[in-house]
Scaffold this motif. Structure first.
Motif, mmCIF file in Angstrom:
data_model
loop_
_atom_site.group_PDB
_atom_site.id
_atom_site.type_symbol
_atom_site.label_atom_id
_atom_site.label_comp_id
_atom_site.label_asym_id
_atom_site.label_seq_id
_atom_site.Cartn_x
_atom_site.Cartn_y
_atom_site.Cartn_z
ATOM 1 N N VAL A 65 0.855 -1.177 0.000
ATOM 2 C CA VAL A 65 0.000 0.000 0.000
ATOM 3 C C VAL A 65 0.899 1.239 0.000
ATOM 4 C CG1 VAL A 65 -1.793 1.253 1.245
ATOM 5 C CG2 VAL A 65 -1.793 -1.245 1.249
ATOM 6 N N VAL A 66 0.541 2.229 -0.827
ATOM 7 C CA VAL A 66 1.328 3.452 -0.964
ATOM 8 C C VAL A 66 0.463 4.646 -0.581
ATOM 9 C CG1 VAL A 66 2.759 4.831 -2.520
ATOM 10 C CG2 VAL A 66 2.540 2.372 -2.901
ATOM 11 N N ASP A 67 0.994 5.538 0.273
ATOM 12 C CA ASP A 67 0.226 6.725 0.634
ATOM 13 C C ASP A 67 0.572 7.896 -0.284
ATOM 14 O OD1 ASP A 67 2.562 7.983 1.571
ATOM 15 O OD2 ASP A 67 2.132 7.579 3.679
ATOM 16 N N GLU A 68 -0.017 9.049 -0.002
ATOM 17 C CA GLU A 68 0.135 10.207 -0.883
ATOM 18 C C GLU A 68 1.555 10.773 -0.861
ATOM 19 O OE1 GLU A 68 -0.891 11.628 3.163
ATOM 20 O OE2 GLU A 68 -1.682 10.070 1.821
ATOM 21 N N GLU A 69 2.354 10.388 0.105
ATOM 22 C CA GLU A 69 3.744 10.849 0.173
ATOM 23 C C GLU A 69 4.721 9.849 -0.447
ATOM 24 O OE1 GLU A 69 4.338 11.480 4.319
ATOM 25 O OE2 GLU A 69 3.285 13.409 4.337
ATOM 26 N N GLY A 70 4.196 8.731 -0.937
ATOM 27 C CA GLY A 70 5.056 7.706 -1.515
ATOM 28 C C GLY A 70 5.603 6.725 -0.509
ATOM 29 N N ARG B 169 -14.461 8.292 13.608
ATOM 30 C CA ARG B 169 -13.401 8.662 14.547
ATOM 31 C C ARG B 169 -12.361 7.553 14.491
ATOM 32 N NH1 ARG B 169 -17.207 10.616 19.616
ATOM 33 N NH2 ARG B 169 -18.021 12.494 18.606
ATOM 34 N N PRO B 170 -11.517 7.574 13.480
ATOM 35 C CA PRO B 170 -10.683 6.400 13.177
ATOM 36 C C PRO B 170 -9.664 6.040 14.242
ATOM 37 C CG PRO B 170 -10.066 8.270 11.797
ATOM 38 C CD PRO B 170 -11.317 8.658 12.507
ATOM 39 N N THR B 171 -9.281 6.981 15.104
ATOM 40 C CA THR B 171 -8.300 6.655 16.142
ATOM 41 C C THR B 171 -8.940 5.990 17.358
ATOM 42 O OG1 THR B 171 -8.480 8.856 17.144
ATOM 43 C CG2 THR B 171 -6.779 8.558 15.449
ATOM 44 N N GLU B 172 -10.290 5.939 17.389
ATOM 45 C CA GLU B 172 -10.999 5.327 18.505
ATOM 46 C C GLU B 172 -11.554 3.967 18.090
ATOM 47 O OE1 GLU B 172 -13.993 8.001 19.888
ATOM 48 O OE2 GLU B 172 -12.621 9.703 20.024
ATOM 49 N N PHE C 135 -6.748 4.871 5.677
ATOM 50 C CA PHE C 135 -7.877 5.777 5.870
ATOM 51 C C PHE C 135 -7.387 6.950 6.706
ATOM 52 C CE2 PHE C 135 -11.838 7.070 8.124
ATOM 53 C CZ PHE C 135 -12.563 7.461 7.000
ATOM 54 N N GLY C 136 -7.211 8.099 6.075
ATOM 55 C CA GLY C 136 -6.660 9.244 6.784
ATOM 56 C C GLY C 136 -5.270 8.911 7.294
ATOM 57 N N HIS C 137 -5.062 9.151 8.574
ATOM 58 C CA HIS C 137 -3.761 8.842 9.172
ATOM 59 C C HIS C 137 -3.773 7.500 9.896
ATOM 60 C CE1 HIS C 137 -1.605 12.575 8.317
ATOM 61 N NE2 HIS C 137 -2.799 13.130 8.359
ATOM 62 N N MET C 138 -4.729 6.653 9.514
ATOM 63 C CA MET C 138 -4.823 5.329 10.116
ATOM 64 C C MET C 138 -4.630 4.245 9.058
ATOM 65 S SD MET C 138 -5.317 5.553 13.410
ATOM 66 C CE MET C 138 -6.107 4.046 13.941
ATOM 67 N N LEU C 139 -4.223 3.091 9.556
ATOM 68 C CA LEU C 139 -4.050 1.894 8.741
ATOM 69 C C LEU C 139 -4.863 0.796 9.419
ATOM 70 C CD1 LEU C 139 -2.106 1.112 6.306
ATOM 71 C CD2 LEU C 139 -0.592 0.170 8.058
ATOM 72 N N PHE C 140 -5.805 0.185 8.687
ATOM 73 C CA PHE C 140 -6.612 -0.892 9.238
ATOM 74 C C PHE C 140 -6.114 -2.209 8.642
ATOM 75 C CE2 PHE C 140 -9.954 2.609 8.969
ATOM 76 C CZ PHE C 140 -9.683 3.067 10.240
ATOM 77 N N VAL C 141 -5.856 -3.186 9.503
ATOM 78 C CA VAL C 141 -5.288 -4.442 9.022
ATOM 79 C C VAL C 141 -5.781 -5.587 9.895
ATOM 80 C CG1 VAL C 141 -3.180 -4.225 10.407
ATOM 81 C CG2 VAL C 141 -3.129 -5.568 8.298
ATOM 82 N N ASP D 177 -1.866 3.779 13.931
ATOM 83 C CA ASP D 177 -1.486 5.151 13.592
ATOM 84 C C ASP D 177 -0.334 5.076 12.598
ATOM 85 O OD1 ASP D 177 -0.105 7.671 13.599
ATOM 86 O OD2 ASP D 177 -1.043 8.162 15.513
ATOM 87 N N ARG D 178 -0.585 5.474 11.363
ATOM 88 C CA ARG D 178 0.423 5.278 10.319
ATOM 89 C C ARG D 178 1.604 6.245 10.456
ATOM 90 N NH1 ARG D 178 -1.354 7.773 4.495
ATOM 91 N NH2 ARG D 178 -1.528 9.915 5.164
ATOM 92 N N ASP D 179 1.445 7.323 11.192
ATOM 93 C CA ASP D 179 2.556 8.251 11.390
ATOM 94 C C ASP D 179 3.530 7.735 12.449
ATOM 95 O OD1 ASP D 179 1.538 10.116 9.517
ATOM 96 O OD2 ASP D 179 0.150 10.871 11.036
ATOM 97 N N ARG D 180 2.995 7.180 13.525
ATOM 98 C CA ARG D 180 3.824 6.778 14.665
ATOM 99 C C ARG D 180 4.074 5.284 14.741
ATOM 100 N NH1 ARG D 180 1.040 8.962 19.788
ATOM 101 N NH2 ARG D 180 2.930 8.106 20.702
ATOM 102 N N GLY D 181 3.291 4.473 14.004
ATOM 103 C CA GLY D 181 3.463 3.032 14.103
ATOM 104 C C GLY D 181 2.989 2.470 15.422
ATOM 105 N N VAL D 182 1.877 3.017 15.933
ATOM 106 C CA VAL D 182 1.315 2.610 17.224
ATOM 107 C C VAL D 182 -0.074 2.025 16.996
ATOM 108 C CG1 VAL D 182 0.514 3.445 19.466
ATOM 109 C CG2 VAL D 182 2.604 4.382 18.469
#
Length: 203
Positions: free
Chosen positions: A36-41, A158-161, A98-104, A115-120
């Motif tokens: 999967v590739v995000d908008e920043e590559g 509310r994707p982080t919840e 989805f936004g700044h989240m990754l569902f797997v 959280d795709r930014d922090r890997g949490v």
């Protein structure tokens, strides 16, 4: 195209002698899920855990990679071990962005909100093992199918919840669903292990 990389795939020559790899990375185990590739590559890579080698322990089974840093592309990695009593861990399904989240979903039956930014891992929900059907997000609804023949819909506005369940539909046969649901005009299309292909809608 190519997230600012200046690559025009229309002019890419297919002569094998002219094609050279520009990025290579060893994930440590089989990688059957689509990248999967995000908008920043950035790349999100989900791998299985069945060889249990040193590389798998070092990098994890869910990783974020920056291919612009070929010498050290790993941004973060998450270990996905087997559940108690199971032999295999890791991920067979393709993650959904989805936004700044990754569902797997994991082989052991965990639905993770990462959280795709922090890997949490922000939240987790249980599913029956094995979970190989890739999740799909339509608008703000997360659709996930499981191996007991149930399709789950979650509200991820509310994707982080931890998301509430909107509805669930159980196949009459209870057959395992490993295919990825396709959604079109209010219907969900999915194949199952009973050999049947289903179209599911509200009418």
């Amino acid at each position: 195209g190519g997230a600012g990389w200046g690559v025009d795939l229309r002019n890419l020559r297919t002569d094998p002698a002219s094609v050279k790899p520009v990025f290579r990375y060893w994930a440590g185990d089989d990688t059957d899920a689509s990248i999967v590739v995000d908008e920043e590559g950035m790349l999100y890579v989900a791998s299985e855990l069945q060889r249990f080698n040193a590389r798998s322990r070092a990098v994890g089974q869910l990783q974020k990679l920056d291919p612009r840093r070929p010498a050290n592309p790993r941004v973060w990695g998450i270990q996905i071990p087997p559940a108690r009593g199971e032999k295999l861990g890791g991920i067979w399904a393709t993650p959904a962005l989805f936004g700044h989240m990754l569902f797997v979903v994991t082989n052991s039956g965990r639905l993770l909100g990462v959280d795709r930014d922090r890997g949490v891992i922000r939240w987790e929900l249980p599913l029956p093992p094995h979970a190989w059907s890739s999740p799909v997000v339509v608008d703000s609804t997360l659709i996930v199918a499981d191996c007991e023949g149930t399709i789950h819909a979650y509200d991820v506005r509310r994707p982080t919840e931890r998301p509430p369940v909107l509805w669930e539909f159980h196949l009459p046969s209870g057959a395992c669903i490993e295919s990825t649901p396709a959604v079109w005009k209010g219907r969900i299309y999915v194949g199952a292990r009973d050999g049947y292909f289903y179209a599911i809608g509200d009418r």
